[in-house]
Design a protein around this motif. Structure first.
Motif, PDB file in Angstrom:
ATOM      1  N   VAL A   6      92.247 -16.984   7.002  1.00 36.71           N
ATOM      2  CA  VAL A   6      90.781 -16.912   7.159  1.00 36.71           C
ATOM      3  C   VAL A   6      90.183 -18.308   7.316  1.00 36.71           C
ATOM      4  N   LEU A   7      90.611 -19.253   6.482  1.00 35.59           N
ATOM      5  CA  LEU A   7      90.073 -20.613   6.589  1.00 35.59           C
ATOM      6  C   LEU A   7      90.406 -21.240   7.938  1.00 35.59           C
ATOM      7  N   ALA A   8      91.623 -21.028   8.406  1.00 29.28           N
ATOM      8  CA  ALA A   8      92.014 -21.577   9.701  1.00 29.28           C
ATOM      9  C   ALA A   8      91.205 -20.942  10.830  1.00 29.28           C
ATOM     10  N   ALA A   9      90.997 -19.642  10.761  1.00 34.71           N
ATOM     11  CA  ALA A   9      90.236 -18.956  11.804  1.00 34.71           C
ATOM     12  C   ALA A   9      88.788 -19.449  11.846  1.00 34.71           C
ATOM     13  N   VAL A  10      88.183 -19.638  10.675  1.00 36.30           N
ATOM     14  CA  VAL A  10      86.799 -20.134  10.630  1.00 36.30           C
ATOM     15  C   VAL A  10      86.728 -21.548  11.171  1.00 36.30           C
ATOM     16  N   ALA A  11      87.675 -22.391  10.773  1.00 37.67           N
ATOM     17  CA  ALA A  11      87.680 -23.771  11.252  1.00 37.67           C
ATOM     18  C   ALA A  11      87.870 -23.832  12.765  1.00 37.67           C
ATOM     19  N   LEU A  12      88.777 -23.025  13.294  1.00 35.25           N
ATOM     20  CA  LEU A  12      89.004 -23.009  14.741  1.00 35.25           C
ATOM     21  C   LEU A  12      87.803 -22.449  15.492  1.00 35.25           C
ATOM     22  N   ARG A  13      87.175 -21.451  14.928  1.00 34.73           N
ATOM     23  CA  ARG A  13      86.014 -20.840  15.587  1.00 34.73           C
ATOM     24  C   ARG A  13      84.856 -21.816  15.704  1.00 34.73           C
ATOM     25  N   HIS A  14      84.704 -22.679  14.701  1.00 33.38           N
ATOM     26  CA  HIS A  14      83.594 -23.627  14.707  1.00 33.38           C
ATOM     27  C   HIS A  14      83.971 -24.976  15.319  1.00 33.38           C
ATOM     28  N   GLY A  15      85.143 -25.077  15.893  1.00 31.58           N
ATOM     29  CA  GLY A  15      85.530 -26.269  16.630  1.00 31.58           C
ATOM     30  C   GLY A  15      85.819 -27.482  15.759  1.00 31.58           C
ATOM     31  N   THR A  16      86.759 -27.356  14.854  1.00 33.68           N
ATOM     32  CA  THR A  16      87.117 -28.465  13.999  1.00 33.68           C
ATOM     33  C   THR A  16      87.794 -29.584  14.794  1.00 33.68           C
ATOM     34  N   ALA A  17      87.663 -30.798  14.315  1.00 31.30           N
ATOM     35  CA  ALA A  17      88.346 -31.927  14.940  1.00 31.30           C
ATOM     36  C   ALA A  17      89.826 -31.932  14.561  1.00 31.30           C
ATOM     37  N   ARG A  18      90.174 -31.241  13.501  1.00 30.75           N
ATOM     38  CA  ARG A  18      91.562 -31.158  13.035  1.00 30.75           C
ATOM     39  C   ARG A  18      92.180 -29.834  13.486  1.00 30.75           C
ATOM     40  N   ARG A  19      92.194 -29.644  14.783  1.00 30.93           N
ATOM     41  CA  ARG A  19      92.688 -28.398  15.361  1.00 30.93           C
ATOM     42  C   ARG A  19      94.163 -28.161  15.046  1.00 30.93           C
ATOM     43  N   GLY A  20      94.962 -29.219  15.062  1.00 32.70           N
ATOM     44  CA  GLY A  20      96.390 -29.088  14.764  1.00 32.70           C
ATOM     45  C   GLY A  20      96.637 -28.605  13.352  1.00 32.70           C
ATOM     46  N   ARG A  21      95.887 -29.150  12.398  1.00 33.42           N
ATOM     47  CA  ARG A  21      96.039 -28.715  11.012  1.00 33.42           C
ATOM     48  C   ARG A  21      95.611 -27.258  10.853  1.00 33.42           C
TER      49      ARG A  21
END
Length: 88
Positions: free
Chosen positions: A44-59
């Protein structure tokens, strides 16, 4: 009257970067303990971060992969032991 400060772009971006790192750490720890809880939380945390365009996409992608791996490990041990919990 406003009691809290409005969210700025910098703070929300930092929050999403933190979610990406947290998903990676929780997914990694979840391979060893509490994978029934930590795996879905990492996903869930990864999906939210990816959805909002995190700068740490690899993590975030690693956290997503590790969260899925947590659930795969849980399923494998459940299949072997016929129980939800497992031990070394």
């Amino acid at each position: 009257m406003q009691l809290t400060a409005p969210a700025t772009g910098r703070n929300t971006a930092r929050d999403h970067d933190g979610m990406a790192v947290a998903s990676f750490v929780l997914g990694l720890v979840g391979l060893l303990v509490f994978n029934v809880v930590l795996g879905p939380v990492a996903i869930v945390l990864a999906a939210v971060a990816l959805r909002h365009g995190t700068a740490r996409r690899g993590r975030a992608l690693l956290g997503l992969g590790l969260g899925v791996a947590d659930l795969v490990v849980l399923a494998a041990f459940m299949q072997a032991d016929n129980a939800i919990s497992w031990s070394f």
